[in-house]
Design a protein around this motif. Structure first.
Motif, short mmCIF file in Angstrom:
data_model
loop_
_atom_site.label_atom_id
_atom_site.label_comp_id
_atom_site.label_asym_id
_atom_site.label_seq_id
_atom_site.Cartn_x
_atom_site.Cartn_y
_atom_site.Cartn_z
N THR A 178 0.80 -1.23 0.00
CA THR A 178 0.00 0.00 0.00
C THR A 178 0.83 1.28 0.00
OG1 THR A 178 -0.19 -0.11 2.40
CG2 THR A 178 -1.99 -1.06 1.14
N SER A 179 2.12 1.19 0.28
CA SER A 179 2.97 2.38 0.36
C SER A 179 4.27 2.15 -0.41
CB SER A 179 3.33 2.68 1.82
OG SER A 179 2.18 2.95 2.58
N PRO A 180 4.85 3.21 -0.95
CA PRO A 180 6.17 3.06 -1.57
C PRO A 180 7.18 2.57 -0.54
CG PRO A 180 5.22 5.21 -2.07
CD PRO A 180 4.34 4.57 -1.03
N SER B 88 8.59 4.69 2.17
CA SER B 88 7.63 5.23 3.13
C SER B 88 7.13 4.18 4.11
CB SER B 88 6.43 5.83 2.39
OG SER B 88 6.84 6.90 1.57
N GLU C 47 3.55 7.16 13.45
CA GLU C 47 3.52 7.44 12.01
C GLU C 47 2.59 6.42 11.40
OE1 GLU C 47 4.27 6.48 7.90
OE2 GLU C 47 4.78 5.15 9.57
N GLY D 133 0.06 5.77 7.52
CA GLY D 133 -0.02 6.15 6.11
C GLY D 133 -1.14 7.11 5.79
N THR D 134 -1.03 7.72 4.60
CA THR D 134 -2.05 8.65 4.12
C THR D 134 -3.07 7.96 3.22
OG1 THR D 134 -0.67 9.24 2.23
CG2 THR D 134 -0.48 10.63 4.18
N GLU D 135 -2.76 6.77 2.73
CA GLU D 135 -3.65 6.08 1.81
C GLU D 135 -4.96 5.70 2.50
OE1 GLU D 135 -0.50 5.19 2.42
OE2 GLU D 135 0.57 5.46 0.55
N ASP E 213 6.92 13.42 4.33
CA ASP E 213 6.65 12.40 3.32
C ASP E 213 5.17 12.49 2.98
OD1 ASP E 213 6.07 10.03 1.93
OD2 ASP E 213 7.31 8.78 3.23
N PRO E 214 4.82 12.64 1.70
CA PRO E 214 3.40 12.73 1.36
C PRO E 214 2.63 11.44 1.64
CG PRO E 214 4.75 12.56 -0.62
CD PRO E 214 5.68 12.73 0.53
N ASN E 215 3.34 10.35 1.93
CA ASN E 215 2.70 9.08 2.23
C ASN E 215 2.58 8.81 3.73
OD1 ASN E 215 2.50 8.00 -0.57
ND2 ASN E 215 4.69 8.35 -0.46
N SER E 216 3.01 9.76 4.55
CA SER E 216 3.00 9.58 6.01
C SER E 216 2.20 10.67 6.69
CB SER E 216 4.42 9.61 6.57
OG SER E 216 5.15 8.48 6.21
#
Length: 157
Positions: A28-30, A33, A116, A118-120, A147-150
């Motif tokens: 789900t995340s890079p 991240s 921390e 995720g943003t997804e 991080d745009p994913n965190s």
């Protein structure tokens, strides 16, 4: 009755749950991240690890990592590896584990707890859980970078 206790992250059923957790994080995340820990890292000296079980069956887990020197007067912690099994979702297990971790942090006189996540959309239930329990967004902490994913969150105890 659900019982929360210290446990060994390398225990076979726990290791399997943590492996599923890591696989989901990478799905789900890079890769850059993903900040989830494996069972070896969760066995470190600055981490306390718990599981939630009912009649011996694993329902979930969570950990508390000390972010400061053990001899520091102001101590802060980080929640790591919060996870419930698929069969336990929706039963309040995550809330029980989180409450246990926060109670432990208070008993250790920690000033703040960070995390921390995720943003997804996959992480939306986790973000709701933390928000319901008083966490608010904060800047990156303890060496994390923007991080745009965190999403970084904290709770002052």
């Amino acid at each position: 009755m659900i019982h929360i206790a210290h446990d060994d992250p390398s225990r076979p059923d726990v290791d399997q749950l943590l492996s599923e957790h890591l696989a989901d994080m990478f799905a789900t995340s890079p890769a850059g991240s993903v900040h989830a820990l494996d069972h070896a890292a969760l066995s470190g000296p600055l981490i306390t690890f718990w599981t939630a079980r009912e009649d011996g069956e694993l329902l979930g887990c969570g950990a508390l990592k000390l972010l400061d020197s053990p001899h520091s007067t102001a101590k802060h912690g980080e929640i790591k590896s919060m996870r419930t099994t698929a069969s336990a979702r929706g039963r309040g297990v995550a809330t029980l584990v989180l409450t246990h971790i926060l109670d432990e942090a208070r008993s250790r006189n920690y000033g703040r707890i960070f995390l921390e996540t995720g943003t997804e959309e996959y992480f939306a239930p986790a973000r709701r859980l933390y928000t319901r329990n008083g966490f608010t967004e904060c800047p990156p902490f303890a060496g994390y970078a923007l991080d745009p994913n965190s999403v970084f969150m904290e709770l002052r105890l």
